[in-house]
Design a protein around this motif. Structure first.
Motif, PDB file in Angstrom:
ATOM      1  N   LEU A   1       0.838  -1.201   0.000  1.00  0.00           N
ATOM      2  CA  LEU A   1       0.000   0.000   0.000  1.00  0.00           C
ATOM      3  C   LEU A   1       0.874   1.251   0.000  1.00  0.00           C
ATOM      4  O   LEU A   1       1.873   1.332   0.717  1.00  0.00           O
ATOM      5  N   THR A   2       0.462   2.228  -0.762  1.00  0.00           N
ATOM      6  CA  THR A   2       1.221   3.475  -0.858  1.00  0.00           C
ATOM      7  C   THR A   2       1.143   4.296   0.428  1.00  0.00           C
ATOM      8  O   THR A   2       2.138   4.867   0.880  1.00  0.00           O
ATOM      9  N   ASP A   3      -0.023   4.341   1.038  1.00  0.00           N
ATOM     10  CA  ASP A   3      -0.298   5.271   2.132  1.00  0.00           C
ATOM     11  C   ASP A   3      -0.240   4.552   3.480  1.00  0.00           C
ATOM     12  O   ASP A   3      -0.977   3.594   3.713  1.00  0.00           O
ATOM     13  N   ARG A   4       0.600   5.060   4.388  1.00  0.00           N
ATOM     14  CA  ARG A   4       0.682   4.472   5.732  1.00  0.00           C
ATOM     15  C   ARG A   4      -0.653   4.609   6.469  1.00  0.00           C
ATOM     16  O   ARG A   4      -1.055   3.697   7.218  1.00  0.00           O
ATOM     17  N   ALA A   5      -1.354   5.695   6.254  1.00  0.00           N
ATOM     18  CA  ALA A   5      -2.651   5.883   6.902  1.00  0.00           C
ATOM     19  C   ALA A   5      -3.666   4.861   6.413  1.00  0.00           C
ATOM     20  O   ALA A   5      -4.530   4.411   7.173  1.00  0.00           O
ATOM     21  N   ARG A   6      -3.570   4.475   5.143  1.00  0.00           N
ATOM     22  CA  ARG A   6      -4.482   3.457   4.614  1.00  0.00           C
ATOM     23  C   ARG A   6      -4.217   2.121   5.291  1.00  0.00           C
ATOM     24  O   ARG A   6      -5.154   1.357   5.580  1.00  0.00           O
ATOM     25  N   LEU A   7      -2.959   1.834   5.552  1.00  0.00           N
ATOM     26  CA  LEU A   7      -2.612   0.617   6.294  1.00  0.00           C
ATOM     27  C   LEU A   7      -3.186   0.680   7.707  1.00  0.00           C
ATOM     28  O   LEU A   7      -3.769  -0.295   8.197  1.00  0.00           O
ATOM     29  N   ALA A   8      -3.026   1.814   8.373  1.00  0.00           N
ATOM     30  CA  ALA A   8      -3.524   1.964   9.744  1.00  0.00           C
ATOM     31  C   ALA A   8      -5.037   1.790   9.815  1.00  0.00           C
ATOM     32  O   ALA A   8      -5.562   1.349  10.846  1.00  0.00           O
ATOM     33  N   ALA A   9      -5.723   2.111   8.730  1.00  0.00           N
ATOM     34  CA  ALA A   9      -7.189   2.054   8.714  1.00  0.00           C
ATOM     35  C   ALA A   9      -7.722   0.691   8.280  1.00  0.00           C
ATOM     36  O   ALA A   9      -8.919   0.551   8.038  1.00  0.00           O
ATOM     37  N   MET A  10      -6.864  -0.321   8.188  1.00  0.00           N
ATOM     38  CA  MET A  10      -7.298  -1.636   7.726  1.00  0.00           C
ATOM     39  C   MET A  10      -8.525  -2.125   8.497  1.00  0.00           C
ATOM     40  O   MET A  10      -8.546  -2.116   9.729  1.00  0.00           O
ATOM     41  N   THR A  11      -9.524  -2.561   7.767  1.00  0.00           N
ATOM     42  CA  THR A  11     -10.702  -3.161   8.376  1.00  0.00           C
ATOM     43  C   THR A  11     -11.311  -4.129   7.377  1.00  0.00           C
ATOM     44  O   THR A  11     -11.168  -3.959   6.158  1.00  0.00           O
ATOM     45  N   TYR A  12     -11.965  -5.169   7.890  1.00  0.00           N
ATOM     46  CA  TYR A  12     -12.642  -6.119   7.013  1.00  0.00           C
ATOM     47  C   TYR A  12     -13.584  -6.957   7.858  1.00  0.00           C
ATOM     48  O   TYR A  12     -13.498  -6.987   9.089  1.00  0.00           O
ATOM     49  N   ASP A  13     -14.488  -7.659   7.197  1.00  0.00           N
ATOM     50  CA  ASP A  13     -15.439  -8.527   7.874  1.00  0.00           C
ATOM     51  C   ASP A  13     -14.805  -9.903   8.089  1.00  0.00           C
ATOM     52  O   ASP A  13     -14.313 -10.525   7.134  1.00  0.00           O
ATOM     53  N   LEU A  14     -14.794 -10.374   9.328  1.00  0.00           N
ATOM     54  CA  LEU A  14     -14.104 -11.613   9.669  1.00  0.00           C
ATOM     55  C   LEU A  14     -14.680 -12.807   8.899  1.00  0.00           C
ATOM     56  O   LEU A  14     -13.925 -13.629   8.357  1.00  0.00           O
ATOM     57  N   ASP A  15     -15.986 -12.916   8.832  1.00  0.00           N
ATOM     58  CA  ASP A  15     -16.593 -14.051   8.132  1.00  0.00           C
ATOM     59  C   ASP A  15     -16.284 -14.018   6.638  1.00  0.00           C
ATOM     60  O   ASP A  15     -15.989 -15.050   6.024  1.00  0.00           O
ATOM     61  N   GLN A  16     -16.347 -12.827   6.056  1.00  0.00           N
ATOM     62  CA  GLN A  16     -15.998 -12.699   4.638  1.00  0.00           C
ATOM     63  C   GLN A  16     -14.525 -13.031   4.426  1.00  0.00           C
ATOM     64  O   GLN A  16     -14.149 -13.696   3.455  1.00  0.00           O
ATOM     65  N   GLY A  17     -13.674 -12.553   5.336  1.00  0.00           N
ATOM     66  CA  GLY A  17     -12.249 -12.846   5.240  1.00  0.00           C
ATOM     67  C   GLY A  17     -11.966 -14.334   5.327  1.00  0.00           C
ATOM     68  O   GLY A  17     -11.142 -14.879   4.574  1.00  0.00           O
ATOM     69  N   ARG A  18     -12.665 -15.011   6.231  1.00  0.00           N
ATOM     70  CA  ARG A  18     -12.490 -16.464   6.356  1.00  0.00           C
ATOM     71  C   ARG A  18     -12.856 -17.156   5.034  1.00  0.00           C
ATOM     72  O   ARG A  18     -12.140 -18.053   4.567  1.00  0.00           O
ATOM     73  N   ALA A  19     -13.958 -16.733   4.446  1.00  0.00           N
ATOM     74  CA  ALA A  19     -14.399 -17.344   3.187  1.00  0.00           C
ATOM     75  C   ALA A  19     -13.388 -17.107   2.067  1.00  0.00           C
ATOM     76  O   ALA A  19     -13.066 -18.026   1.299  1.00  0.00           O
TER      77      ALA A  19
END
Length: 279
Positions: free
Chosen positions: A165-183
């Motif tokens: 990722l280009t932006d350090r702030a974008r990395l800091a803001a990482m978020t995702y849905d756990l169930d979707q991520g598992r799938a």
């Protein structure tokens, strides 16, 4: 069963990724290891049984709260520290499900330090389906990606995806849905998805999503660090024989991973870190 709780890749008395370590006199069933790992609740627990009579060779298996994992770097560092305290410093041979590796235990004024030699590494470009699913999982667009490194499927004992990722702030803001991520991770046989910000040729800041194991994020991921090293080597990145990864900063558990490598394609890399007992 004596369960040790050790944080690997710690910085002194802080940070690191907690792992369970169980040194067994006799092997136990998969169901028992799975049960204990779920009870411990850490992202991985390593189970080790002495293999032979020399005390320097151990059969090792790793379990997350939801599944068996073929290789786990931070649990191997924690295991190395436990073996160093149990049987003394030196080199231990670890027989995994799909590979045989070594871990070195060293006593330092700050506590135990361990260095693992990883399984062989390899990497390839992500497929269109992998790219589409992983990008959608984190809500990323092509503009978020750093052109210095291409997204990739990487392996160093286990499979991971990496997105720079280009932006350090974008990395800091990482978020995702756990169930979707598992799938997504199970669909593409990924243990983690590694989001990376490049601070310099030998310094990277990382977050590792670990939904495949039922954990939102790992504060330090040695297996992914090994796989990433192989990818940098395959990409002819100017690593100059080593680099460091800072991980866990955005979740309040600062961790430091040091990696040493040469330019031999596919060869093992060395991943080092400190370890501290969790009281």
């Amino acid at each position: 069963m004596d369960i040790q709780r050790i944080a690997a890749f710690s910085q002194g008395s802080e940070g690191g990724n907690p792992a369970g370590v169980v040194l067994l006199q006799d092997a136990v069933s998969e169901n028992e290891m799975a049960r204990v790992a779920a009870e411990v609740g850490y992202s991985e627990t390593a189970f080790a049984v002495a293999h032979g009579d020399d005390g320097k060779t151990w059969r090792v298996r790793y379990f997350s709260p939801e599944s068996e994992v073929p290789f786990c770097g931070h649990a191997t560092i924690a295991l190395g520290a436990a073996l160093g305290k149990h049987s003394g410093t030196g080199t231990y041979t670890l027989v995994l499900n799909d590979a045989t590796i070594t871990v070195d235990a060293e006593a330092t004024p700050e506590g135990m330090m361990a260095t693992l030699s990883s399984p062989p590494t390899k990497s390839r470009a992500m497929t269109g389906s992998e790219m589409e699913d992983v990008m959608a999982l984190f809500g990323l667009t092509l503009e978020d990606l750093d052109p210095q490194l291409a997204p990739a499927h990487i392996h160093g004992g286990a499979n991971h995806a990496v997105l720079p990722l280009t932006d350090r702030a974008r990395l800091a803001a990482m978020t995702y849905d756990l169930d979707q991520g598992r799938a997504v991770m199970r669909k593409h046989d990924l243990v983690t998805v590694m989001l990376v910000h490049i601070e310099g040729p030998q310094t990277f800041v990382v977050r590792n999503a670990f939904a495949s194991g039922g954990v939102l994020e790992d504060p330090a991921t040695g297996a992914a660090a090994a796989a990433f090293a192989g990818y940098l080597r395959d990409s002819r990145w100017p690593h100059n024989g080593g680099f460091s990864i800072r991980q866990g900063e955005d979740m309040g558990s600062p961790s430091l991973i040091k990696v040493a490598l040469d330019d031999t394609k596919g060869a093992s890399v060395q991943v080092s870190g400190g370890a501290r007992d969790i009281k």
